[in-house]
Design an enzyme around this catalytic site. Structure first.
Site, PDB file in Angstrom:
ATOM      1  N   ASP A 171     -13.320   4.599   9.960  1.00 40.19           N
ATOM      2  CA  ASP A 171     -13.746   4.472   8.562  1.00 40.19           C
ATOM      3  C   ASP A 171     -14.242   3.044   8.346  1.00 40.19           C
ATOM      4  O   ASP A 171     -13.898   2.381   7.374  1.00 40.19           O
ATOM      5  CB  ASP A 171     -12.558   4.800   7.640  1.00 40.19           C
ATOM      6  CG  ASP A 171     -12.987   5.141   6.209  1.00 40.19           C
ATOM      7  OD1 ASP A 171     -14.200   5.343   5.968  1.00 40.19           O
ATOM      8  OD2 ASP A 171     -12.109   5.198   5.332  1.00 40.19           O
ATOM      9  N   LYS A 228       0.856  -1.196   0.000  1.00 42.58           N
ATOM     10  CA  LYS A 228       0.000   0.000   0.000  1.00 42.58           C
ATOM     11  C   LYS A 228       0.883   1.234   0.000  1.00 42.58           C
ATOM     12  O   LYS A 228       1.717   1.399   0.885  1.00 42.58           O
ATOM     13  CB  LYS A 228      -0.916  -0.013   1.232  1.00 42.58           C
ATOM     14  CG  LYS A 228      -1.781   1.226   1.361  1.00 42.58           C
ATOM     15  CD  LYS A 228      -2.837   1.084   2.445  1.00 42.58           C
ATOM     16  CE  LYS A 228      -3.682   2.339   2.559  1.00 42.58           C
ATOM     17  NZ  LYS A 228      -4.768   2.212   3.546  1.00 42.58           N
TER      18      LYS A 228
HETATM   19  P1  ADP Z   1      -7.598   3.353   0.982  1.00 38.07           P
HETATM   20  O1  ADP Z   1      -7.023   4.034   2.172  1.00 38.07           O
HETATM   21  O2  ADP Z   1      -7.119   3.976  -0.261  1.00 38.07           O
HETATM   22  O3  ADP Z   1      -9.080   3.184   1.064  1.00 38.07           O
HETATM   23  P2  ADP Z   1      -7.345   0.513   1.615  1.00 38.07           P
HETATM   24  O4  ADP Z   1      -6.322   0.087   2.611  1.00 38.07           O
HETATM   25  O5  ADP Z   1      -8.761   0.565   2.098  1.00 38.07           O
HETATM   26  O6  ADP Z   1      -6.917   1.896   0.960  1.00 38.07           O
HETATM   27  O7  ADP Z   1      -7.247  -0.458   0.368  1.00 38.07           O
HETATM   28  C1  ADP Z   1      -7.996  -0.233  -0.841  1.00 38.07           C
HETATM   29  C2  ADP Z   1      -8.529  -1.551  -1.411  1.00 38.07           C
HETATM   30  O8  ADP Z   1      -7.451  -2.450  -1.701  1.00 38.07           O
HETATM   31  C3  ADP Z   1      -9.416  -2.316  -0.445  1.00 38.07           C
HETATM   32  O9  ADP Z   1     -10.778  -1.930  -0.546  1.00 38.07           O
HETATM   33  C4  ADP Z   1      -9.210  -3.757  -0.849  1.00 38.07           C
HETATM   34  O10 ADP Z   1     -10.072  -4.100  -1.922  1.00 38.07           O
HETATM   35  C5  ADP Z   1      -7.781  -3.792  -1.353  1.00 38.07           C
HETATM   36  N1  ADP Z   1      -6.866  -4.262  -0.279  1.00 38.07           N
HETATM   37  C6  ADP Z   1      -6.184  -3.492   0.593  1.00 38.07           C
HETATM   38  N2  ADP Z   1      -5.410  -4.222   1.432  1.00 38.07           N
HETATM   39  C7  ADP Z   1      -5.625  -5.511   1.086  1.00 38.07           C
HETATM   40  C8  ADP Z   1      -5.123  -6.771   1.575  1.00 38.07           C
HETATM   41  N3  ADP Z   1      -4.235  -6.838   2.592  1.00 38.07           N
HETATM   42  N4  ADP Z   1      -5.541  -7.904   0.964  1.00 38.07           N
HETATM   43  C9  ADP Z   1      -6.412  -7.843  -0.061  1.00 38.07           C
HETATM   44  N5  ADP Z   1      -6.933  -6.710  -0.571  1.00 38.07           N
HETATM   45  C10 ADP Z   1      -6.548  -5.555  -0.015  1.00 38.07           C
HETATM   46 MG    MG Z   2     -10.176   2.008   2.305  1.00 40.55          MG
END
Ligand code: ADP
Ligand code: MG
Length: 329
Positions: free
Chosen positions: A227, A122
């Site tokens: 959130d 991320k």
């Molecule tokens: P943001 O802060 O941009 O909302 P997130 O951490 O919520 O970021 O991640 C965005 C999307 O990426 C999530 O809705 C999910 O679909 C996917 N995602 C994030 N982390 C994971 C993970 N560890 N495993 C699988 N999918 C993930």
């Molecule tokens: Mg998110």
């Protein structure tokens, strides 16, 4: 933005030195004078200009000519590069795969280690928030205001990392934190669908209770997710269990508006279940009752308080986080 892992292998050691020097220089300069980059890198002038030209071609730095002097600024591409290079040197990341998500404040990539094991990277992108929101925080940023996107993205990643670690250690259903560098977090991949994509569920009541229990468990540990919605709750493919993600906006139960944040998390779930599954329950957690009689959590996982992060840093993140302005979807 494209993340290119092949580039990692093709940068010469001098180019890498110059890029690192540009990063160091940008702590105090919005546009880092070429002469300063040369000085920090310890390389000779002519070579440095050539290296800077090469780095600019790859969009790792950008040339800026302002009225006072010519110089370069590090781009997001350059910052991504430095973070990826650090992770690859530590052997936690070997290759970069597809982008699987673009969030409000991040890009999400599938990456793999040397054995081909997949993980999630991320990359925080706080510069995407509106210019107005950033402008409002100028006072807090003080001299560092120019480095705001780098500084805030790194701060968000460090905060998310600290929370993910402590939550994981205490058995909360969150991804396993693996590594962190600059504005990036490396974590285990969850084989799951976001709750948002689930149109049918065999037992919505059971899932509803599990999610409300989780909100209470967070509160007992002194935390509010902040959130907690269908985008940040993943439903695992094998067991249907919920895994929670996305922690940079977590708030303490001692925050002056804690109850409001708590209620918003609860409301998000209630609304979603009503809309999606036609499921409604008279039972839902209340903030006071989730804490003990003295109104304090049973134990505290509040890493922001524990880490002694300066209130100022905390305030910056709170003020720029678009989450603050969010309501339920
Ligand atoms: P943001 O802060 O941009 O909302 P997130 O951490 O919520 O970021 O991640 C965005 C999307 O990426 C999530 O809705 C999910 O679909 C996917 N995602 C994030 N982390 C994971 C993970 N560890 N495993 C699988 N999918 C993930
Ligand atoms: Mg998110």
């Amino acid at each position: 933005m494209k993340l290119d892992a092949t580039d990692l292998r093709y940068l010469s050691s001098d180019e890498f030195r110059v890029l690192t020097a540009a990063e160091m220089g940008s702590k105090n300069h919005e546009v880092v004078p070429s002469a300063l980059i040369a000085q920090i890198s310890g390389l000779r002038g002519g070579g440095v200009n050539k290296n800077l030209g090469e780095l600019a071609k790859r969009n790792l730095v950008a040339r800026v000519q302002n009225m006072k002097y010519d110089g370069y600024r590090l781009t997001y591409g350059g910052y991504d590069y430095l973070a990826l290079r650090a992770l690859s040197k530590r052997d936690t990341v070997y290759s970069v795969g597809n982008k699987i998500g673009v969030g409000k404040e991040s890009d999400i990539y599938v990456v793999a280690d040397r054995d081909g094991k997949q993980m999630v990277l991320k990359l925080h992108r706080l510069g995407r928030v509106s210019f107005r929101a950033i402008k409002n925080t100028r006072d807090y940023l003080g001299k560092r205001k120019h480095a705001s996107w780098m500084y805030m993205s790194r701060l968000a990643a460090q905060k998310e990392w600290a929370f993910m670690k402590v939550l994981h250690e205490h058995g909360f259903p969150v991804p396993t934190p693996i590594d962190q560098s600059r504005h990036c977090i490396l974590m285990s991949i969850v084989d799951a669908y976001p709750l948002r994509q689930i149109s049918d569920h065999p037992n919505p009541g059971k899932l509803y209770s599990a999610l409300m229990d989780l909100i209470v468990r967070f509160a007992r540990a002194g935390l509010i997710h902040g959130d907690f919605n269908e985008f940040n709750i993943l439903i695992t493919r094998d067991t249907g269990a919920a895994v929670v993600i996305d922690f940079p906006q977590m708030v303490s139960t001692s925050h002056p508006n804690a109850e409001w944040y708590f209620n918003r998390d609860v409301e998000c779930i209630r609304k979603f279940f009503k809309r999606r599954f036609r499921y409604e329950s008279a039972l839902y957690p209340r903030f006071r009752a989730s804490l003990n009689e003295e109104g304090v959590p049973s134990f505290s996982l509040d890493v922001v308080a524990a880490n002694g992060w300066r209130n100022k840093d905390q305030q910056v993140l709170e003020d720029v986080s678009p989450t603050k302005m969010l309501s339920c979807h």
